[in-house]
Enzyme design. Sequence first.
Site, PDB file in Angstrom:
ATOM      1  N   GLU A 198      49.018 -58.058-128.986  1.00 57.20           N
ATOM      2  CA  GLU A 198      49.761 -57.525-130.136  1.00 57.20           C
ATOM      3  C   GLU A 198      49.206 -58.116-131.419  1.00 57.20           C
ATOM      4  O   GLU A 198      48.942 -59.320-131.492  1.00 57.20           O
ATOM      5  CB  GLU A 198      51.257 -57.883-130.088  1.00 57.20           C
ATOM      6  CG  GLU A 198      52.029 -57.184-129.015  1.00 57.20           C
ATOM      7  CD  GLU A 198      53.518 -57.551-129.043  1.00 57.20           C
ATOM      8  OE1 GLU A 198      54.028 -57.933-130.117  1.00 57.20           O
ATOM      9  OE2 GLU A 198      54.142 -57.469-127.982  1.00 57.20           O
ATOM     10  N   TYR A 252      50.881 -62.550-135.443  1.00 55.54           N
ATOM     11  CA  TYR A 252      51.291 -61.797-136.633  1.00 55.54           C
ATOM     12  C   TYR A 252      51.187 -62.573-137.939  1.00 55.54           C
ATOM     13  O   TYR A 252      50.874 -62.014-138.969  1.00 55.54           O
ATOM     14  CB  TYR A 252      52.750 -61.331-136.502  1.00 55.54           C
ATOM     15  CG  TYR A 252      52.923 -60.263-135.469  1.00 55.54           C
ATOM     16  CD1 TYR A 252      52.732 -58.928-135.779  1.00 55.54           C
ATOM     17  CD2 TYR A 252      53.252 -60.595-134.158  1.00 55.54           C
ATOM     18  CE1 TYR A 252      52.865 -57.938-134.831  1.00 55.54           C
ATOM     19  CE2 TYR A 252      53.384 -59.610-133.184  1.00 55.54           C
ATOM     20  CZ  TYR A 252      53.193 -58.280-133.532  1.00 55.54           C
ATOM     21  OH  TYR A 252      53.312 -57.307-132.588  1.00 55.54           O
ATOM     22  N   ARG A 271      49.123 -50.748-123.471  1.00 58.33           N
ATOM     23  CA  ARG A 271      50.046 -51.757-122.957  1.00 58.33           C
ATOM     24  C   ARG A 271      51.471 -51.255-123.132  1.00 58.33           C
ATOM     25  O   ARG A 271      51.886 -50.922-124.239  1.00 58.33           O
ATOM     26  CB  ARG A 271      49.854 -53.070-123.721  1.00 58.33           C
ATOM     27  CG  ARG A 271      50.848 -54.120-123.306  1.00 58.33           C
ATOM     28  CD  ARG A 271      50.627 -55.448-124.043  1.00 58.33           C
ATOM     29  NE  ARG A 271      51.645 -56.388-123.599  1.00 58.33           N
ATOM     30  CZ  ARG A 271      52.420 -57.099-124.403  1.00 58.33           C
ATOM     31  NH1 ARG A 271      52.293 -57.003-125.725  1.00 58.33           N
ATOM     32  NH2 ARG A 271      53.323 -57.908-123.905  1.00 58.33           N
ATOM     33  N   ASN A 277      49.695 -62.648-128.792  1.00 61.60           N
ATOM     34  CA  ASN A 277      50.328 -61.876-129.863  1.00 61.60           C
ATOM     35  C   ASN A 277      50.297 -62.723-131.132  1.00 61.60           C
ATOM     36  O   ASN A 277      50.785 -63.856-131.129  1.00 61.60           O
ATOM     37  CB  ASN A 277      51.797 -61.577-129.524  1.00 61.60           C
ATOM     38  CG  ASN A 277      51.944 -60.747-128.257  1.00 61.60           C
ATOM     39  OD1 ASN A 277      50.973 -60.261-127.693  1.00 61.60           O
ATOM     40  ND2 ASN A 277      53.186 -60.574-127.813  1.00 61.60           N
ATOM     41  N   HIS A 280      59.584 -57.457-120.962  1.00 65.63           N
ATOM     42  CA  HIS A 280      59.582 -57.434-122.428  1.00 65.63           C
ATOM     43  C   HIS A 280      61.044 -57.340-122.875  1.00 65.63           C
ATOM     44  O   HIS A 280      61.460 -56.368-123.493  1.00 65.63           O
ATOM     45  CB  HIS A 280      58.727 -56.281-122.951  1.00 65.63           C
ATOM     46  CG  HIS A 280      58.249 -56.460-124.371  1.00 65.63           C
ATOM     47  ND1 HIS A 280      56.925 -56.358-124.747  1.00 65.63           N
ATOM     48  CD2 HIS A 280      58.930 -56.744-125.505  1.00 65.63           C
ATOM     49  CE1 HIS A 280      56.818 -56.549-126.056  1.00 65.63           C
ATOM     50  NE2 HIS A 280      58.024 -56.782-126.555  1.00 65.63           N
ATOM     51  N   GLU A 328      56.055 -63.019-124.807  1.00 68.32           N
ATOM     52  CA  GLU A 328      56.604 -63.951-125.795  1.00 68.32           C
ATOM     53  C   GLU A 328      57.732 -64.817-125.250  1.00 68.32           C
ATOM     54  O   GLU A 328      58.888 -64.702-125.684  1.00 68.32           O
ATOM     55  CB  GLU A 328      57.038 -63.180-127.053  1.00 68.32           C
ATOM     56  CG  GLU A 328      55.903 -62.342-127.631  1.00 68.32           C
ATOM     57  CD  GLU A 328      56.148 -61.841-129.045  1.00 68.32           C
ATOM     58  OE1 GLU A 328      57.293 -61.879-129.527  1.00 68.32           O
ATOM     59  OE2 GLU A 328      55.165 -61.409-129.679  1.00 68.32           O
TER      60      GLU A 328
HETATM   61  S1  NCW Z   1      60.243 -59.570-133.117  1.00 66.17           S
HETATM   62  C1  NCW Z   1      58.752 -59.942-132.615  1.00 66.17           C
HETATM   63  N1  NCW Z   1      57.871 -58.959-132.330  1.00 66.17           N
HETATM   64  C2  NCW Z   1      57.931 -57.639-132.789  1.00 66.17           C
HETATM   65  C3  NCW Z   1      58.464 -56.781-131.667  1.00 66.17           C
HETATM   66  O1  NCW Z   1      58.487 -55.439-132.000  1.00 66.17           O
HETATM   67  C4  NCW Z   1      57.681 -56.940-130.370  1.00 66.17           C
HETATM   68  O2  NCW Z   1      58.414 -56.440-129.296  1.00 66.17           O
HETATM   69  C5  NCW Z   1      57.391 -58.392-130.134  1.00 66.17           C
HETATM   70  O3  NCW Z   1      56.526 -58.538-129.034  1.00 66.17           O
HETATM   71  C6  NCW Z   1      56.525 -57.387-133.081  1.00 66.17           C
HETATM   72  O4  NCW Z   1      55.896 -58.200-132.058  1.00 66.17           O
HETATM   73  C7  NCW Z   1      56.843 -59.023-131.409  1.00 66.17           C
HETATM   74  N2  NCW Z   1      58.386 -61.181-132.531  1.00 66.17           N
HETATM   75  C8  NCW Z   1      59.241 -62.203-132.892  1.00 66.17           C
HETATM   76  C9  NCW Z   1      58.640 -63.057-133.904  1.00 66.17           C
HETATM   77  C10 NCW Z   1      59.772 -63.825-134.423  1.00 66.17           C
HETATM   78  C11 NCW Z   1      59.429 -64.556-135.651  1.00 66.17           C
HETATM   79  C12 NCW Z   1      60.712 -65.051-136.211  1.00 66.17           C
HETATM   80  C13 NCW Z   1      60.597 -66.471-136.558  1.00 66.17           C
HETATM   81  C14 NCW Z   1      61.926 -66.984-136.980  1.00 66.17           C
HETATM   82  C15 NCW Z   1      61.896 -68.455-137.109  1.00 66.17           C
END
Ligand code: NCW
Length: 446
Positions: free
Chosen positions: A352, A295, A77, A293, A121, A166
């Site tokens: 992800e 995490y 991807r 995605n 993205h 996202e």
């Molecule tokens: S920052 C983020 N990510 C990271 C990034 O490298 C990738 O491009 C994104 O698709 C890893 O995967 C995603 N996600 C943002 C999550 C934010 C969580 C913060 C919460 C604050 C309230």
Amino acid sequence: MAIIKFPEHFKWGAATAAYQIEGAVKEGGRGESIWDRFSHTPGKVINGDNGDIACDSYHLYREDIALMKDLGISVYRFSISWPRIFPEGIGKVNEEGVKYYHDFVDELLHNGIEPMCTLYHWDLPQALQDKGGWANRETIEAFGQYASFMFQEFKGKISKWLTINEPWCVSFLSNYLGAHAPGNKDLQLATTISHHLLVAHGLAVSQFRKIGEGEIGFAPNLEWLEPFSNKEEDIQACNRGIAWFIEWFMDPVFHGKYPEFLLDWFKDKGVTLSIDEGDMEQISQPIDILGINYYTGSVGRYKEGEGLFDLEPIDIGYAKTDIGWNIYPEGFYKALHKLKVQYGDIPIYITENGACYNDEVENGEVKDTRRIEYLKQHLISLKRAIDSGVNIQGYLTWSLLDNFEWAEGYDMRFGLIHINFKTLARTKKDSYFWYKQMIGNTWFER
Ligand code: NCW
């Protein structure tokens, strides 16, 4: 000891995004993106880092693809840099950019790796931001034209498409919390943008039905929240938090309407949605695949006036990765299960999932045992979801390479492959070898 075994046809992959890996921001006729502007604005990114060079994958992509082949992934991807195709966002096509992605996709196909392409993205052409960005409905039209161009151009080569990565981050993280480009802090603006993103997604899907071939969907990020107690007010507060990630984006796509309770909640904050005629029909056209995605998850409890949802996150001592995100594999299972209950059996790809550990190379090795442990725990949850009937077709880890981690710069490393950002040397981490073995076997031992 238990064997965690996945179906033979299951697809294994890895993911990246253009601005995070490509570099070469001024080469090949590429236009400026909002991330070029944001990262070059003092104070926005840790250490003043930017994506000017990143992993230099623009030049080193053959080396990266050779690594993918060795790793044994069947799907990769990546995202297209919109300003490489349309430097001004709309209008004149940059043939050099188009050729670059043809060469790149051809190399993937030549190596037997299926391309999964994300159209957006986060690197919006700055020229469109100058006219209001996603707050301006003209950006929706521009996205539709960009998407149509790509579907036509890559027909027969790319058969898996994701419109927007996202949308929660593109709207709320970037325009309400202000952490990402363009860095606004305005809830009304962010909410409007969330709607425009969904309309843009729907527009791309409708163009795809006319001119594209293959499968299309989008890739929201989900976070899970566990109530601190079984008090109704804690449960409700967490439900609001979850719905901000899940229902707010998923209900319009799957059910053609926004969740009433969140609309009411926003209304109480003075925030309204202006929905044009036809928007909800556009948004809710059937999609073929859903990217997820995942995490992290947290514990939360009701606290009046706390944050947007009267929700206070509580640290009950979960282990964290180096970016400060809790490790909560249980939330992965719960979120996937919730998707099945609420949205049915749409084929899901985990687009992800991965861990940030700021590992270093020692004697040519990277002993990232904590990343392996994170992956194992999440794959166990994933297997549980598959066994309980969630229609999961594949898993793509974030990320293939350490890369430019947006506002966190280069300090935060998510890759299976270590990048020395001075020399651009690539070093396989222990997690790479573990993933490779797991893909080869389709199982691992626990
Ligand atoms: S920052 C983020 N990510 C990271 C990034 O490298 C990738 O491009 C994104 O698709 C890893 O995967 C995603 N996600 C943002 C999550 C934010 C969580 C913060 C919460 C604050 C309230």
